[in-house]
Write a protein that holds these residues in place. Structure first.
Motif, PDB file in Angstrom:
ATOM      1  N   LEU A  10       9.530   0.437 -13.187  1.00 30.93           N
ATOM      2  CA  LEU A  10       8.963   1.357 -12.415  1.00 30.93           C
ATOM      3  C   LEU A  10       7.810   2.187 -13.149  1.00 30.93           C
ATOM      4  O   LEU A  10       7.148   2.633 -13.662  1.00 30.93           O
ATOM      5  CB  LEU A  10      10.161   2.680 -12.888  1.00 30.93           C
ATOM      6  CG  LEU A  10      11.924   2.518 -12.860  1.00 30.93           C
ATOM      7  CD1 LEU A  10      12.435   3.814 -13.469  1.00 30.93           C
ATOM      8  CD2 LEU A  10      12.273   2.319 -11.136  1.00 30.93           C
ATOM      9  N   ASP A  11       7.206   2.158 -11.915  1.00 30.87           N
ATOM     10  CA  ASP A  11       6.069   2.941 -11.870  1.00 30.87           C
ATOM     11  C   ASP A  11       6.090   4.351 -11.189  1.00 30.87           C
ATOM     12  O   ASP A  11       5.916   4.419 -10.219  1.00 30.87           O
ATOM     13  CB  ASP A  11       5.178   1.993 -10.905  1.00 30.87           C
ATOM     14  CG  ASP A  11       3.835   2.588 -11.046  1.00 30.87           C
ATOM     15  OD1 ASP A  11       3.233   3.236 -12.480  1.00 30.87           O
ATOM     16  OD2 ASP A  11       2.678   1.946 -10.871  1.00 30.87           O
ATOM     17  N   ASP A  12       5.729   5.518 -12.253  1.00 31.32           N
ATOM     18  CA  ASP A  12       5.999   6.906 -11.532  1.00 31.32           C
ATOM     19  C   ASP A  12       6.932   6.735 -10.689  1.00 31.32           C
ATOM     20  O   ASP A  12       7.098   7.586  -9.856  1.00 31.32           O
ATOM     21  CB  ASP A  12       4.552   7.289 -11.260  1.00 31.32           C
ATOM     22  CG  ASP A  12       3.654   7.106 -11.717  1.00 31.32           C
ATOM     23  OD1 ASP A  12       3.119   7.290 -12.957  1.00 31.32           O
ATOM     24  OD2 ASP A  12       2.546   6.695 -11.331  1.00 31.32           O
ATOM     25  N   GLY A  13       8.395   6.630 -11.548  1.00 29.21           N
ATOM     26  CA  GLY A  13       9.841   6.639 -10.278  1.00 29.21           C
ATOM     27  C   GLY A  13       9.407   6.047  -9.278  1.00 29.21           C
ATOM     28  O   GLY A  13      11.163   6.104  -8.894  1.00 29.21           O
ATOM     29  N   SER A  14       8.455   4.661  -8.885  1.00 35.32           N
ATOM     30  CA  SER A  14       8.659   4.357  -7.977  1.00 35.32           C
ATOM     31  C   SER A  14       9.030   3.182  -8.104  1.00 35.32           C
ATOM     32  O   SER A  14       9.664   2.207  -8.881  1.00 35.32           O
ATOM     33  CB  SER A  14       7.747   3.929  -7.041  1.00 35.32           C
ATOM     34  OG  SER A  14       7.001   3.305  -6.198  1.00 35.32           O
ATOM     35  N   THR A  15      10.280   2.704  -7.757  1.00 38.44           N
ATOM     36  CA  THR A  15      10.826   1.270  -7.131  1.00 38.44           C
ATOM     37  C   THR A  15      10.074  -0.148  -6.722  1.00 38.44           C
ATOM     38  O   THR A  15      10.746  -1.893  -6.922  1.00 38.44           O
ATOM     39  CB  THR A  15      12.317   1.139  -6.448  1.00 38.44           C
ATOM     40  OG1 THR A  15      11.939   1.643  -5.766  1.00 38.44           O
ATOM     41  CG2 THR A  15      13.645   1.510  -7.528  1.00 38.44           C
ATOM     42  N   GLU A  16       9.351   0.608  -6.313  1.00 39.26           N
ATOM     43  CA  GLU A  16       8.209  -0.764  -5.862  1.00 39.26           C
ATOM     44  C   GLU A  16       8.216  -1.890  -7.077  1.00 39.26           C
ATOM     45  O   GLU A  16       8.077  -3.015  -6.339  1.00 39.26           O
ATOM     46  CB  GLU A  16       6.940  -0.712  -5.266  1.00 39.26           C
ATOM     47  CG  GLU A  16       5.865  -1.666  -4.481  1.00 39.26           C
ATOM     48  CD  GLU A  16       6.561  -1.793  -3.655  1.00 39.26           C
ATOM     49  OE1 GLU A  16       6.247  -3.431  -3.133  1.00 39.26           O
ATOM     50  OE2 GLU A  16       7.407  -1.973  -2.804  1.00 39.26           O
ATOM     51  N   ARG A  17       7.484  -1.595  -8.293  1.00 38.32           N
ATOM     52  CA  ARG A  17       6.501  -2.403  -8.797  1.00 38.32           C
ATOM     53  C   ARG A  17       8.053  -3.556  -9.679  1.00 38.32           C
ATOM     54  O   ARG A  17       8.049  -4.369  -9.798  1.00 38.32           O
ATOM     55  CB  ARG A  17       6.159  -1.259  -9.845  1.00 38.32           C
ATOM     56  CG  ARG A  17       5.562  -2.674 -11.534  1.00 38.32           C
ATOM     57  CD  ARG A  17       4.782  -1.789 -12.699  1.00 38.32           C
ATOM     58  NE  ARG A  17       4.303  -2.621 -13.463  1.00 38.32           N
ATOM     59  CZ  ARG A  17       5.604  -3.069 -14.164  1.00 38.32           C
ATOM     60  NH1 ARG A  17       7.156  -2.404 -14.295  1.00 38.32           N
ATOM     61  NH2 ARG A  17       5.772  -3.565 -15.924  1.00 38.32           N
ATOM     62  N   LEU A  18       9.337  -2.800  -9.953  1.00 33.13           N
ATOM     63  CA  LEU A  18      10.849  -3.163  -9.883  1.00 33.13           C
ATOM     64  C   LEU A  18      10.801  -4.556  -8.748  1.00 33.13           C
ATOM     65  O   LEU A  18      11.073  -5.566  -9.165  1.00 33.13           O
ATOM     66  CB  LEU A  18      11.496  -2.735 -10.309  1.00 33.13           C
ATOM     67  CG  LEU A  18      13.060  -3.308 -10.524  1.00 33.13           C
ATOM     68  CD1 LEU A  18      13.193  -4.380 -11.636  1.00 33.13           C
ATOM     69  CD2 LEU A  18      13.778  -2.433 -10.530  1.00 33.13           C
ATOM     70  N   ARG A  19      10.380  -3.610  -7.995  1.00 34.84           N
ATOM     71  CA  ARG A  19      10.955  -4.770  -5.950  1.00 34.84           C
ATOM     72  C   ARG A  19       9.501  -6.323  -6.272  1.00 34.84           C
ATOM     73  O   ARG A  19       9.908  -7.378  -6.579  1.00 34.84           O
ATOM     74  CB  ARG A  19      10.517  -4.639  -4.949  1.00 34.84           C
ATOM     75  CG  ARG A  19      11.646  -3.512  -4.388  1.00 34.84           C
ATOM     76  CD  ARG A  19      11.776  -3.196  -2.891  1.00 34.84           C
ATOM     77  NE  ARG A  19      10.425  -2.828  -2.667  1.00 34.84           N
ATOM     78  CZ  ARG A  19      11.298  -1.102  -3.030  1.00 34.84           C
ATOM     79  NH1 ARG A  19      12.239  -0.548  -3.556  1.00 34.84           N
ATOM     80  NH2 ARG A  19       9.813  -0.373  -2.409  1.00 34.84           N
TER      81      ARG A  19
END
Length: 169
Positions: A10-19
């Motif tokens: 997670l990056d600041d609560g965003s799941t974009e990094r995990l994707r």
């Protein structure tokens, strides 16, 4: 394959990094995978782990630790997990030991996240892990936290925030 996904991906609560992490893993098409820093993967009945495993076409098991820096073992579908043991005592974070069969190969997989702050502690942890081998096929995977001399200054405890120092020291 092994991958420290840092803070649960997670990056600041965003799941974009995990994707993005999932796309790197999918491109490698590993038969087995140990993930380090699966922080928050134990929440919501393990939904973060199961969602990632489904996306990758794998089955996953989570090893949780008091530090919150959990480990996950994922196997490509068709792989068989025979046994999973979680080692907590004597490790900064922890380790998992799994007996698996992958592509017809019986293997003991040791996944770990070694102490990031002390080379001496890492050696002790590594010796404990080495003693687990039974002479058969063993794979050691994880974040071994070996630092270069250029990394050392940022890991100097005197520069850390007091709450971080209290947590890790």
């Amino acid at each position: 394959m092994t991958y420290n996904i840092q803070n649960g991906g997670l990056d600041d609560g965003s799941t974009e990094r995990l994707r993005l992490i999932a796309s790197v893993i999918a491109g490698a098409q590993p038969d087995l995978l140990v993930l380090a820093e699966c922080n928050h993967f134990d929440e919501d009945e393990g939904r973060p782990l199961h969602a990632l495993a489904d996306e990758l076409g794998m089955c996953g098991e989570l090893a949780t630790f008091d530090s919150g820096y959990h480990l996950a073992l994922l196997l490509r579908r068709g792989g068989v997990l025979h046994d999973l043991r979680v080692l907590r005592s004597g490790f900064h974070h922890g380790a998992l030991v799994a007996d698996v069969t992958v592509e017809g190969l019986d293997l003991t997989v040791i996944g770990t996240h070694l102490n990031p702050f002390s080379p001496e502690a890492r050696v002790i942890e590594a010796r404990r892990l080495a003693a687990l081998g039974d002479g058969g096929g063993v794979a050691l995977l994880g974040d071994l936290n070996s630092l270069s001399s250029r990394d050392r200054p940022r890991y100097e405890p005197s520069t850390w925030a007091p709450r971080y120092r209290a947590r890790h020291l």
